[in-house]
Scaffold this active site. Structure first.
Site, PDB file in Angstrom:
ATOM      1  N   SER A  37       1.092  -1.157   0.011  1.00  0.00           N
ATOM      2  CA  SER A  37      -0.028  -0.119  -0.099  1.00  0.00           C
ATOM      3  C   SER A  37       0.997   1.259  -0.067  1.00  0.00           C
ATOM      4  CB  SER A  37      -0.916  -0.044   1.043  1.00  0.00           C
ATOM      5  OG  SER A  37      -2.034   0.975   1.138  1.00  0.00           O
ATOM      6  N   HIS A  90      -7.524  -6.181   0.698  1.00  0.00           N
ATOM      7  CA  HIS A  90      -6.213  -5.309   0.743  1.00  0.00           C
ATOM      8  C   HIS A  90      -5.316  -5.738   2.132  1.00  0.00           C
ATOM      9  CE1 HIS A  90      -3.738  -1.707   0.072  1.00  0.00           C
ATOM     10  NE2 HIS A  90      -4.133  -1.383   1.105  1.00  0.00           N
ATOM     11  N   GLU A 139      -9.037  -5.533  -3.729  1.00  0.00           N
ATOM     12  CA  GLU A 139      -8.526  -4.427  -2.998  1.00  0.00           C
ATOM     13  C   GLU A 139      -9.250  -3.485  -2.302  1.00  0.00           C
ATOM     14  OE1 GLU A 139      -5.214  -4.054  -2.679  1.00  0.00           O
ATOM     15  OE2 GLU A 139      -4.064  -5.054  -3.946  1.00  0.00           O
TER      16      GLU A 139
END
Length: 483
Positions: free
Chosen positions: A174, A390, A302
């Site tokens: 990320s 995610h 995600e």
């Protein structure tokens, strides 16, 4: 049992825990306060005697916790064999929306990786306003400069902890992966690492104009302009609160800040033409990382965790949203590609593609075009409503997917699947860190060989071909003020 190691600033004493020597709160730069507030990082202040480093050092200012102490620029080291030489080194750069960073986060404890035979370093960097706001009179991208300082510390000191400074892999997810993508094209970071693992790269890099406008909005909450002279004495937690107030208003900011309104953070690296000279896709395509091996990937779902917090949406609203994010005519192309998806799921798919999946894929393609060796993966295994969410891939690599995620409540079958996948992913990621090869075919645009982590792992063509077709001709770059 304790262990002492000599660093360039002084001697530190850590502790042995379950077969791993751990050194926490080791300074790699001077405290960024007082005259050093909003400045580039400076070398750590030397100390005499032996410094006890059994406890994690204070993290940088961030939402959800009061700032404790000012020696934020510290790191932790997990090593299976201090004093030995030549072990691969993995430097973890934490994600967290460019807002959070904490070496004490149990999800990113380095002990399991270290027991597998690598030296793990986890370094703080200034996040939020301290690290990424555009402040007149201060350098941009201070958080990235902190990461560079940590990597220089690794280069100069990691041999004493058993690591090989010529075999360093940076690993991030990320915002951590977004940071590494920036490091790959930053002159200041050249030569500081040999390999990089980037998972779920956000496609958000700001223009100076956008970053200036956001910083002005945040500092206006305190009645001040974003100038170093006006903010140098401002308590860090006041700036954290001001940024949180503006973050809460992001969904209403699309007319001014464009697509930033659909993200959970008002901060990203600034393409200032100096510290960060270009956006990653352009720099990688021009060969900036041709000498760095890259393992790149994303998860299938995600945006699921963020989508669960959004209100319901109708057909007309989702069409406007998707058209505003994607290559024209985006909504029509998404409805053609995904005819059975209801509006809420169509929004989630488009936002997954825009914010993470397609930027990540395009980084892989740009790096390959620039001459780098690239491997690619996607996590498709998941559990519960969020699926392959995610950051789940990262937790599986660290062996911490059972901590506060709902996995244990999902039952023994899910736990067993997670355990097997975790062992495989960790083995392949560490093989890449040690040798530059995770064990499957390299990514090339024609075949798009992708390691798919699922109940039955395989190597196949890229699974998200429908989305890739929509985004194939899109060029990611720099987010600017809405026009």
């Amino acid at each position: 049992m304790t262990s002492q190691v000599h660093t360039s600033a002084g001697t530190v004493r850590g502790a042995w825990e379950d077969g791993v020597a751990v050194f926490r709160g080791v300074p790699f730069a001077a405290p960024p306060v007082g005259p050093r507030r909003f400045a580039a990082p400076c070398p750590p202040v030397p100390w005499d005697g032996v410094r006890e480093v059994a406890e994690f050092g204070p993290p940088p200012p961030q939402p959800g916790r009061p700032t404790a102490g000012d020696d934020w620029l510290n790191l932790a080291v997990w090593t299976p064999s201090p004093g030995r030489t030549g072990l691969p080194v993995v430097v973890w750069i934490s994600g967290g929306k460019y807002l959070h960073c904490d070496t004490a986060n149990p999800h990113f404890d380095g002990a399991t990786l270290a027991r597998a035979g690598v030296v793990v370093v986890s370094a703080h960097y200034r996040s939020g306003f301290e690290g990424f706001a555009r402040v007149h009179g201060a350098p941009d991208n201070r958080g990235l400069l902190d990461q560079v300082a940590a990597l220089r510390w690794v280069r100069d000191n990691i041999t004493a902890f058993g690591g090989d400074p010529a075999n360093v892999t940076v690993f991030g997810e990320s915002a951590g992966a977004g940071s590494i993508a920036a490091l790959l094209v930053m002159p200041a970071a050249t030569g500081l690492f040999r390999r990089a693992i980037l998972q779920s790269i956000p496609g958000t890099y700001f223009s100076p104009a956008l970053a200036t406008d956001i910083a002005t909005e945040i500092s206006a909450e305190l009645g001040r302009p974003p100038r170093i002279g006006d903010l140098a004495e401002t308590p860090p937690d006041d700036l954290v609160q001001a940024a949180s107030t503006v973050t809460a208003r992001l969904p209403r900011s699309a007319r001014r800040w464009g697509a930033v309104a659909h993200t959970p953070t008002p901060f990203s690296p600034v393409v200032d033409g100096d510290i960060l000279p270009v956006a990653p896709w352009a720099g990688l395509g021009d060969g900036a990382a041709r000498d760095v091996d890259l393992l790149i990937g994303h998860t299938r779902d995600e945006f699921s965790l963020l989508a669960n917090r959004l209100d319901d949406i109708g057909d007309a609203e989702v069409d406007v949203l998707v058209d505003g994010l994607t290559p024209t005519p985006g909504a029509r192309r998404y409805r053609t590609a995904y005819p059975s998806l209801p509006p809420r799921k169509l929004r989630e798919t488009a936002l997954s593609d825009w914010l993470f999946r397609m930027p990540t894929l395009h980084v892989a393609e740009a790096a390959h075009a620039g001459g780098a060796r690239v491997w690619f993966s996607e996590l498709r295994w998941g559990f519960g409503p969020a699926g392959a969410s995610h950051a789940l891939d990262t937790l599986l690599v660290f062996g911490t997917a059972h901590i506060d995620t709902g996995l244990t409540e999902a039952g023994p079958a899910a736990m067993a699947q997670a355990s097997r996948l975790s062992a495989l992913m960790r083995s392949e990621h560490l093989s890449f860190a040690a040798t530059g090869n995770p064990g499957w075919a390299r990514y090339r645009p024609r075949g798009q060989a992708t390691r798919v982590y699922d109940t039955a792992p395989t190597v196949t063509g890229y699974p998200e071909k429908r989305s890739h077709k929509i985004w194939r001709d899109q060029r990611f770059g720099i987010l600017d003020l809405a026009r």
